[in-house]
Design a protein around this motif. Structure first.
Motif, mmCIF file in Angstrom:
data_model
loop_
_atom_site.group_PDB
_atom_site.id
_atom_site.type_symbol
_atom_site.label_atom_id
_atom_site.label_comp_id
_atom_site.label_asym_id
_atom_site.label_seq_id
_atom_site.Cartn_x
_atom_site.Cartn_y
_atom_site.Cartn_z
ATOM 1 N N UNK A 428 20.623 22.643 -16.440
ATOM 2 C CA UNK A 428 22.141 22.912 -17.336
ATOM 3 C C UNK A 428 23.720 23.811 -16.939
ATOM 4 N N UNK A 429 23.161 24.922 -17.818
ATOM 5 C CA UNK A 429 24.211 25.991 -17.765
ATOM 6 C C UNK A 429 24.667 26.581 -16.446
ATOM 7 N N UNK A 430 23.701 26.304 -15.257
ATOM 8 C CA UNK A 430 23.629 26.422 -13.684
ATOM 9 C C UNK A 430 24.960 25.305 -13.006
ATOM 10 N N UNK A 431 24.971 24.450 -13.829
ATOM 11 C CA UNK A 431 25.676 22.908 -13.104
ATOM 12 C C UNK A 431 26.422 22.907 -13.698
ATOM 13 N N UNK A 432 26.853 23.227 -15.155
ATOM 14 C CA UNK A 432 28.396 23.292 -15.606
ATOM 15 C C UNK A 432 29.109 24.281 -15.368
ATOM 16 N N UNK A 433 27.978 25.620 -15.513
ATOM 17 C CA UNK A 433 28.677 26.510 -15.163
ATOM 18 C C UNK A 433 29.571 26.573 -13.592
ATOM 19 N N UNK A 434 29.166 25.553 -12.552
ATOM 20 C CA UNK A 434 29.741 25.213 -10.912
ATOM 21 C C UNK A 434 30.602 24.517 -11.012
ATOM 22 N N UNK A 440 30.644 31.600 -17.587
ATOM 23 C CA UNK A 440 29.882 32.079 -18.735
ATOM 24 C C UNK A 440 28.806 31.984 -19.056
ATOM 25 N N UNK A 441 28.666 30.874 -18.103
ATOM 26 C CA UNK A 441 27.851 29.410 -18.479
ATOM 27 C C UNK A 441 26.540 30.282 -17.383
ATOM 28 N N UNK A 442 26.867 30.716 -15.805
ATOM 29 C CA UNK A 442 26.459 31.040 -14.969
ATOM 30 C C UNK A 442 25.715 32.303 -15.032
ATOM 31 N N UNK A 443 26.479 33.102 -16.380
ATOM 32 C CA UNK A 443 25.727 34.552 -16.130
ATOM 33 C C UNK A 443 24.650 34.303 -17.176
ATOM 34 N N UNK A 444 24.574 33.530 -18.140
ATOM 35 C CA UNK A 444 23.694 32.678 -18.957
ATOM 36 C C UNK A 444 22.833 32.424 -18.388
ATOM 37 N N UNK A 446 21.980 33.284 -15.207
ATOM 38 C CA UNK A 446 21.191 34.835 -14.052
ATOM 39 C C UNK A 446 20.270 35.519 -15.097
ATOM 40 N N UNK A 447 20.531 35.030 -16.371
ATOM 41 C CA UNK A 447 20.036 35.999 -17.408
ATOM 42 C C UNK A 447 18.728 35.308 -17.251
ATOM 43 N N UNK A 448 18.593 34.078 -18.391
ATOM 44 C CA UNK A 448 17.197 33.018 -18.439
ATOM 45 C C UNK A 448 16.478 33.333 -16.941
ATOM 46 N N UNK A 449 17.114 33.512 -15.885
ATOM 47 C CA UNK A 449 16.563 33.202 -14.417
ATOM 48 C C UNK A 449 15.630 34.878 -14.234
ATOM 49 N N UNK A 450 16.877 35.538 -13.813
ATOM 50 C CA UNK A 450 16.235 37.048 -14.611
ATOM 51 C C UNK A 450 15.060 37.224 -16.110
ATOM 52 N N UNK A 488 16.182 27.252 -10.637
ATOM 53 C CA UNK A 488 16.641 27.890 -9.710
ATOM 54 C C UNK A 488 17.182 27.386 -8.538
ATOM 55 N N UNK A 489 16.836 26.258 -8.908
ATOM 56 C CA UNK A 489 17.403 25.288 -7.355
ATOM 57 C C UNK A 489 19.226 24.676 -7.268
ATOM 58 N N UNK A 490 19.230 24.671 -8.829
ATOM 59 C CA UNK A 490 20.569 24.778 -9.351
ATOM 60 C C UNK A 490 21.190 25.394 -9.886
ATOM 61 N N UNK A 491 20.698 26.869 -9.378
ATOM 62 C CA UNK A 491 21.566 27.911 -9.573
ATOM 63 C C UNK A 491 21.833 28.841 -8.329
ATOM 64 N N UNK A 492 20.456 27.670 -6.785
ATOM 65 C CA UNK A 492 21.233 27.850 -6.009
ATOM 66 C C UNK A 492 22.589 27.743 -5.513
ATOM 67 N N UNK A 493 22.387 26.539 -5.719
ATOM 68 C CA UNK A 493 23.311 25.850 -5.480
ATOM 69 C C UNK A 493 24.707 25.795 -6.055
ATOM 70 N N UNK A 494 24.903 26.403 -7.572
ATOM 71 C CA UNK A 494 25.670 26.952 -8.241
ATOM 72 C C UNK A 494 26.549 28.063 -7.769
ATOM 73 N N UNK A 495 25.682 28.759 -6.639
ATOM 74 C CA UNK A 495 26.369 30.228 -6.963
ATOM 75 C C UNK A 495 25.975 30.554 -4.991
ATOM 76 N N UNK A 496 25.004 30.193 -4.613
ATOM 77 C CA UNK A 496 24.768 30.622 -2.870
ATOM 78 C C UNK A 496 24.107 31.395 -2.777
ATOM 79 N N UNK A 497 23.458 32.008 -3.197
ATOM 80 C CA UNK A 497 23.046 32.929 -3.505
ATOM 81 C C UNK A 497 21.430 32.850 -2.784
ATOM 82 N N UNK A 498 20.653 32.870 -1.820
ATOM 83 C CA UNK A 498 19.861 32.445 -1.029
ATOM 84 C C UNK A 498 18.423 33.371 -1.858
ATOM 85 N N UNK A 499 18.439 34.194 -3.219
ATOM 86 C CA UNK A 499 17.341 34.738 -3.739
ATOM 87 C C UNK A 499 16.530 34.004 -4.413
#
Length: 699
Positions: A428-434, A440-444, A446-450, A488-499
C-alpha cells in the motif's frame, strides 16, 4: 493484565515478581496478557503435548488475539477466577495460542469448531485428545449459563467426564472430525475451462447480496470487503455496467460512517449495524493496508478527491500510530480502553465545547460529525460524516479535536510485527507513494522491506512470522511469503530498483519449493518441513484478507510477464484450477482469486518508462503511467541504458537521447513515445486479443 506488562512495571519478558505462568516467557502481547492468570497455561509446544500424553489428559486449547473484546471478557470472567482456574488445572493440560502468531493451528481447529457448532469466532475453546485430535469445542462460554450458552465450568466437567467415562465415543468422534478436516484440506483441480463467463456470473452473484442503499454485502454485521472492491474496480475497466456502482456506493458509505475514524483516519474492524455507523472499535493493520489501496485505486478510476483523502488519512494513521521504532508496523489496536469499548473515540457536546472554545467552531464540529446530546453509542456520539462541510474549514477543528483525543487514555496497541501483514502495508505504501508522489510513503516502504529482509529473515533467507522485543520467531507461512513478495514487487514498480524485484523473485521461488503441491497444484499454508499437525491446510478463500494462494498466484503472473518465464504463470493457473469450484459456487469468498483469473485471461500488457529517474522528462512520463488504474499490466522503470537482466527491459532505452515510454503486448511493442500526451493516448488504447490461449496453459 490487559496491557501485557509484568507486575511492578517490569519488562514484558522475564517477569519474576508475583504469580506468573509459562506464558511470561513468550513475546506475544496476547499471551503475556494471560501470564498472571491462575490457569497453568502452556504455550503450544512439545512440553504441553508431552504432558498430555504422559498423563493421558485432554488438552484445553484456547485461541484468541490481543484486540479481541470477547477474549478479554472470557479472561476476566473465567481465566482470572481462582475456582475456574483450579478446575481447568485439575482436569486438563491448558494451552493458550495467539491466532495471529499461529494461523495454522487457528485454521485447523476453527474448522473443527464450525463443524461442531455451525459457527466460529474468538475466543475459541477446543478440547483435544493428547494426539491433538479435536473432539469438542465452541467459542465464548459464559461463567453462568445464559441465552442458551452453557456455563464454562459445566462444560469443563462434562467434557472431562466424557473423556474418562466414554473414551471410545470420544476417540471415535475425534477421529471422524479429524478425517473430515483432512479431507477438506485438499481440493482437487478441475478440468473445466477457465472462462470470462465465471467473472460475469461472479458480479451477478455479488449483486444479489449487495445493499444498494448502504453498500456492502448482506446485512449486519458488515465487514469491509476489500478484495471484492478491488475485483469490482477491475471489472469496471472491462465495461461491466454493475461493477462501479457497487464499489463506489460501498466506498462512500464506509467512509461516511463511524466505522471510519473521522478524526484520526483509518478503519475499525467492522460495523455492528447495516449503515456502517457503530463499529467494533479494534483497528487491524491488514484492514487498513487493504482499504487504503482500494480507496487509492478508486481515486484513480473516478478522480473523486474524497477517495484520495481517505487513502492518505489511512496510511498517515498507520505511520503515526502503528509504526514501531524498527520501522515496521504493529498488528492492531484494541477495541477497549480501560475496559470500555470505544471509550477513546466517542464524544459529547460538552466535551467538544471544552476543546473548541469558539462557539462557531464547536457548532461546526457538532454539525459535521453528528454529535448530539442523545448520542448514538451509550450516551455519547461516534463521529460520522453527518453534513457536507468544506474540508478546508473543518481541517483546523478536526486537528484540535484529534490532539485532545490523543491526550485521552488510548487503546492497547499490539506491537508485534507480523511479516505478512507488513507485506500488505508495504504494498500500500509503495503503491501510494509512487502514484501520489509521497516520498515519505516510499521511505516508509523501504524501511519495512529492509526490516523484513533483515531482522525478520533467517541467515538462509527464509522469513520469520513474527518479531517483538528484539526477537524474531516462528517460521513464516505461505501468507507471509506471498504478501511480502507482492509488496516487494510494488516497491520495484514504484522505484525501479531491481534489488526489490530480485528479492520478490527469490521469495516467490522459495515459496514454490516450501509450500507447493506440484502434483495437484496450489500451495499449503505451512512449509513442507514445518511442524507436523493433524492436518496440512490449503486455504483458498479470503478470510477476510486475500488468500495466500491468491496473492502468490498474482505474484507469479506478474513475475512471468516481467521476466518472460511462462512456467511461473503455469503454477498460477494451477491454483485457479484447484479453486475452480469455489470460483463458480462461492465467488464472494474468493474475490482475490477472481482477480487473478481476470489478470490471467487479460491480454498480457507491459509498460516501460526508460530514462534517468531525476530527469523531468522521465518523471512526466512516469506520471502518465501511474495516473492510470491498469491492474493487469506490469510496469517497469528502466535507467535508460537498455541493459537489464529483466526480459521486459531488454533493449528499451532512450529514443533520440530522450526518455521514452514503451507499451507492449506479450513483449511485442508499439512505437515508443517521448511525449506525455502521446504516451497517454497509447495507454488509453485497449489491448488487442491474445495471440495465444493462455487458458490452455497447465492443462
Amino acid at each position: 493484565m490487559r496491557d501485557g506488562s509484568c507486575p511492578g512495571g517490569l519488562p514484558q519478558r522475564g517477569c519474576d515478581t508475583g504469580r506468573v505462568n509459562r506464558l511470561a516467557h513468550e513475546t506475544s502481547p496476547y499471551l503475556l496478557q494471560h501470564a498472571e492468570n491462575p490457569v497453568d497455561w502452556y504455550p503450544w509446544g512439545e512440553e504441553a503435548l508431552a504432558r498430555a500424553r504422559a498423563g493421558d489428559r485432554p488438552i484445553l486449547l484456547s485461541i484468541g488475539y490481543s484486540s479481541c473484546h470477547w477474549c478479554h471478557v472470557m479472561e476476566h470472567e473465567s481465566f482470572e477466577d481462582e475456582e475456574t482456574a483450579a478446575l481447568m488445572n485439575r482436569l486438563f493440560v491448558n494451552v493458550k495460542v495467539d491466532r495471529e502468531e499461529r494461523p495454522d493451528l487457528d485454521a485447523i481447529y476453527m474448522d473443527a469448531v464450525v463443524a461442531l457448532t455451525g459457527h466460529g469466532g474468538w475466543p475459541m475453546t477446543v478440547f483435544l485428545t493428547p494426539d491433538q485430535q479435536p473432539f469438542y469445542g465452541g467459542t465464548y462460554f459464559p461463567p453462568v449459563s445464559r441465552q442458551g450458552m452453557p456455563a464454562f465450568r459445566d462444560v469443563l466437567e462434562a467434557v472431562a467426564r466424557a473423556y474418562v467415562e466414554r473414551r471410545a465415543d470420544v476417540v471415535e468422534q475425534a477421529g471422524r472430525l479429524t478425517d473430515a478436516i483432512r479431507a477438506s484440506t485438499r481440493p482437487q483441480p478441475s478440468p473445466d475451462p477457465l472462462t470470462s463467463g465465471i467473472l460475469t456470473e461472479a458480479v451477478l452473484s455479488l449483486r444479489e447480496h449487495f445493499d444498494p442503499e448502504w453498500g456492502g454485502f448482506g446485512n449486519a454485521p458488515k465487514f469491509p470487503p476489500a478484495p471484492a472492491l478491488e475485483l469490482l474496480l477491475r471489472l469496471h475497466q472491462d465495461g461491466n455496467p454493475l461493477a462501479l456502482d457497487m464499489a463506489t456506493t460501498t466506498l462512500d458509505r464506509m467512509a461516511d460512517g463511524g466505522m471510519y475514524d473521522q478524526l484520526g483516519g483509518g478503519f475499525h474492524r467492522y460495523s455492528v449495524d447495516r449503515v456502517w455507523l457503530v463499529p467494533h472499535f479494534e483497528k487491524m493493520l491488514y484492514d487498513n493496508a487493504l482499504l487504503a489501496r482500494a480507496y487509492l485505486h478508486a481515486w484513480l478510476v473516478t478522480g473523486t478527491p474524497r477517495y484520495r483523502q481517505v487513502a492518505e488519512e489511512t496510511l498517515d494513521y498507520l505511520l503515526r500510530v502503528m509504526r514501531l521504532p524498527e520501522g515496521v508496523l504493529g498488528s492492531a489496536e484494541d477495541a477497549d480502553t480501560d475496559g470500555h469499548e470505544g471509550l477513546t473515540y466517542v464524544w459529547t457536546p460538552d466535551e467538544v465545547g471544552a476543546v473548541l472554545d469558539d462557539p462557531a467552531d464547536a457548532a461546526l464540529a457538532l454539525e459535521a460529525y453528528g454529535i448530539t446530546e442523545r448520542g448514538n453509542f451509550e450516551g455519547a456520539s461516534i463521529p460520522f460524516r453527518a453534513a457536507d462541510v468544506d474540508p478546508a474549514a473543518l481541517a483546523p477543528v478536526r486537528a484540535r479535536l484529534l490532539a485532545a483525543r490523543d491526550r485521552r487514555p488510548q487503546p492497547f496497541r499490539d506491537d508485534k510485527a507480523l511479516a505478512g501483514w507488513n507485506g500488505l502495508a508495504l504494498a500500500a505504501l509503495a503503491d501510494a507513494g509512487a502514484r501520489l508522489e509521497r516520498p515519505d510513503y516510499l521511505e516508509a516502504a523501504k524501511a519495512i522491506a529492509g526490516f523484513l529482509l533483515g531482522p525478520m529473515s533467517t541467515p538462509e533467507g527464509r522469513l520469520f512470522r513474527t518479531y517483538r522485543a528484539g526477537e524474531a520467531r516462528i517460521p513464516g507461512y505461505l501468507d507471509d511469503y506471498a504478501y511480502v513478495a507482492n509488496g516487494l514487487l510494488e516497491l520495484y514498480e514504484a522505484t525501479g530498483e531491481e534489488r526489490w524485484l530480485d528479492e520478490a523473485e527469490r521469495l516467490a521461488r522459495l515459496a514454490l519449493d516450501l509450500f507447493g503441491d506440484p502434483e495437484h497444484g496450489g500451495f499449503y499454508l505451512t512449509p513442507a518441513d514445518g511442524e507436523q499437525l493433524v492436518a496440512r491446510k490449503l486455504e483458498l478463500t479470503d478470510q477476510p484478507i486475500p488468500s495466500g494462494n491468491g496473492v502468490l498466484a498474482t505474484v507469479l503472473i506478474r513475475l512471468a510477464r516481467l521476466l518472460g518465464d511462462d512456467a511461473l504463470e503455469r503454477r498460477a493457473v494451477d491454483v485457479l484450477r484447484v479453486a475452480h469450484s469455489l470460483l463458480v459456487r462461492a465467488p464472494s469468498a474468493v474475490c482475490h482469486l477472481l482477480g487473478v483469473l481476470h489478470q490471467h485471461l487479460a491480454p498480457p500488457r507491459e509498460v516501460v518508462v526508460a530514462g534517468p529517474v531525476d530527469d523531468p522528462a522521465t518523471q512526466a512520463l512516469r506520471r502518465v503511467v501511474l495516473a492510470r488504474f491498469d491492474p493487469n499490466a506490469v510496469v517497469a522503470f528502466a535507467p535508460g541504458d537498455g541493459v537489464s537482466r529483466v526480459a521486459l527491459l531488454d533493449g528499451k532505452g532512450l529514443v533520440g537521447g530522450r526518455p521514452a515510454g514503451y507499451v507492449c503486448q506479450n513483449f511485442a511493442c508499439l512505437a515508443p513515445e517521448t511525449e506525455p500526451d502521446a504516451l497517454a493516448a497509447t495507454l488509453a488504447q485497449r489491448p488487442g486479443p491474445r495471440s495465444i490461449d493462455l487458458g490452455s496453459i497447465g492443462r
